[in-house]
Enzyme design. Structure first.
Site, PDB file in Angstrom:
ATOM      1  N   SER A 125       0.824  -1.209   0.000  1.00 41.40           N
ATOM      2  CA  SER A 125       0.000   0.000   0.000  1.00 41.40           C
ATOM      3  C   SER A 125       0.864   1.267   0.000  1.00 41.40           C
ATOM      4  O   SER A 125       1.642   1.477  -0.921  1.00 41.40           O
ATOM      5  CB  SER A 125      -0.960  -0.045   1.201  1.00 41.40           C
ATOM      6  OG  SER A 125      -1.935   0.951   1.112  1.00 41.40           O
ATOM      7  N   HIS A 148      -2.820  -1.186  -4.674  1.00 40.30           N
ATOM      8  CA  HIS A 148      -4.277  -1.102  -4.801  1.00 40.30           C
ATOM      9  C   HIS A 148      -4.702   0.353  -4.689  1.00 40.30           C
ATOM     10  O   HIS A 148      -3.944   1.206  -4.213  1.00 40.30           O
ATOM     11  CB  HIS A 148      -4.961  -1.952  -3.724  1.00 40.30           C
ATOM     12  CG  HIS A 148      -4.640  -1.520  -2.328  1.00 40.30           C
ATOM     13  ND1 HIS A 148      -5.186  -0.411  -1.729  1.00 40.30           N
ATOM     14  CD2 HIS A 148      -3.821  -2.066  -1.396  1.00 40.30           C
ATOM     15  CE1 HIS A 148      -4.734  -0.287  -0.510  1.00 40.30           C
ATOM     16  NE2 HIS A 148      -3.895  -1.272  -0.280  1.00 40.30           N
TER      17      HIS A 148
END
Length: 248
Positions: A125, A148
């Site tokens: 992340s 993501h």
């Protein structure tokens, strides 16, 4: 002669420093599982980013966190300290607060001294921008990086401005990662919005050599590789600093 009434010589009590040493050994065993710790002074400052990157909201006490307000002063001190010649950033993080992670990444990228990052375990992340922020980046062969889209916690107002805000935040991450790595914007977006790979999310998990293949990370390697590269950059910087007369 009668010695019954004579005072018996008292046993000398352990010295205060001996007690202090024993307490220190016990504490080291409890905290680290060993009796001694390496104490050699080094010209390399090692910073670890582990657990979840904590931002403006304090996370529950059971969470293992890295607080950005702790890291930023350390980076400033490392930049100003003339004894520190290089900085090694070791990551094993699940991600966390976007703004806090970007602040740490910007600090690392703006340091004038050689910086090398090493992803061990995971750099997921918001850990991705931090991992690419150094002069050179390494990833362990079994380490992973999850890419993501960002998401919001708490109250979300269902208006177009909310989605515009999300898009701008996404653009900040995209711009930083593409500026500080060899990944293209198209490839990064493809990894970010890929469906079918993550069971409860959209995105992609890349492992070791895949991160290098996509251009996110420079090379697969471990601690020894990262330190060799950092020492090489330190050695290269010394002659240049001597010519200019400036070496921070």
């Amino acid at each position: 002669m009668n010695y019954l009434n004579d005072e018996q010589p008292q046993q000398p009590e352990p010295a205060a420093d001996e007690k202090k040493k024993q307490n220190s050994i016990v504490e080291t065993i409890q905290q680290l599982g060993q009796t001694t710790t390496p104490a050699a002074e080094s010209n390399i400052f090692c910073m670890t980013i582990i657990g979840q990157v904590e931002g403006h909201i304090v996370l529950p006490p059971q969470n293992k966190t890295t607080k950005y307000e702790h890291l930023i002063p350390q980076l400033v001190a490392a930049e100003q300290n003339p004894k520190i010649e290089g900085i090694l950033i070791v990551l094993n993080t699940v991600g966390g607060d976007v703004e806090a992670g970007l602040a740490i990444a910007e600090m690392i990228s703006s340091i004038s001294k050689p910086t090398v990052t090493l992803v061990l375990g995971g750099g997921h992340s918001i850990g991705v921008p931090i991992a690419v922020a150094g002069d050179m980046s390494f990833i362990a062969a079994t380490a992973t990086m999850t890419i993501h889209p960002i998401r919001l916690n708490g109250l979300v107002i269902g208006v177009p401005q909310t989605f515009e805000y999300l898009d701008k935040m996404q653009e900040r991450i995209l711009r930083f990662v593409t500026m500080h790595s060899n990944v293209t914007e198209e490839t990064f977006k493809e990894l970010m919005f890929k469906t079918g790979e993550l069971t409860r999310d959209i995105g992609t998990t890349v492992i070791g050599s895949d991160a290098v293949k996509h251009g996110l990370i420079d090379a697969v390697g471990g601690l020894g590789d990262a330190l060799r590269e950092l020492n090489r950059r330190i050695a290269e910087r010394k002659p240049a600093a001597a010519q200019t007369g400036v070496y921070n």
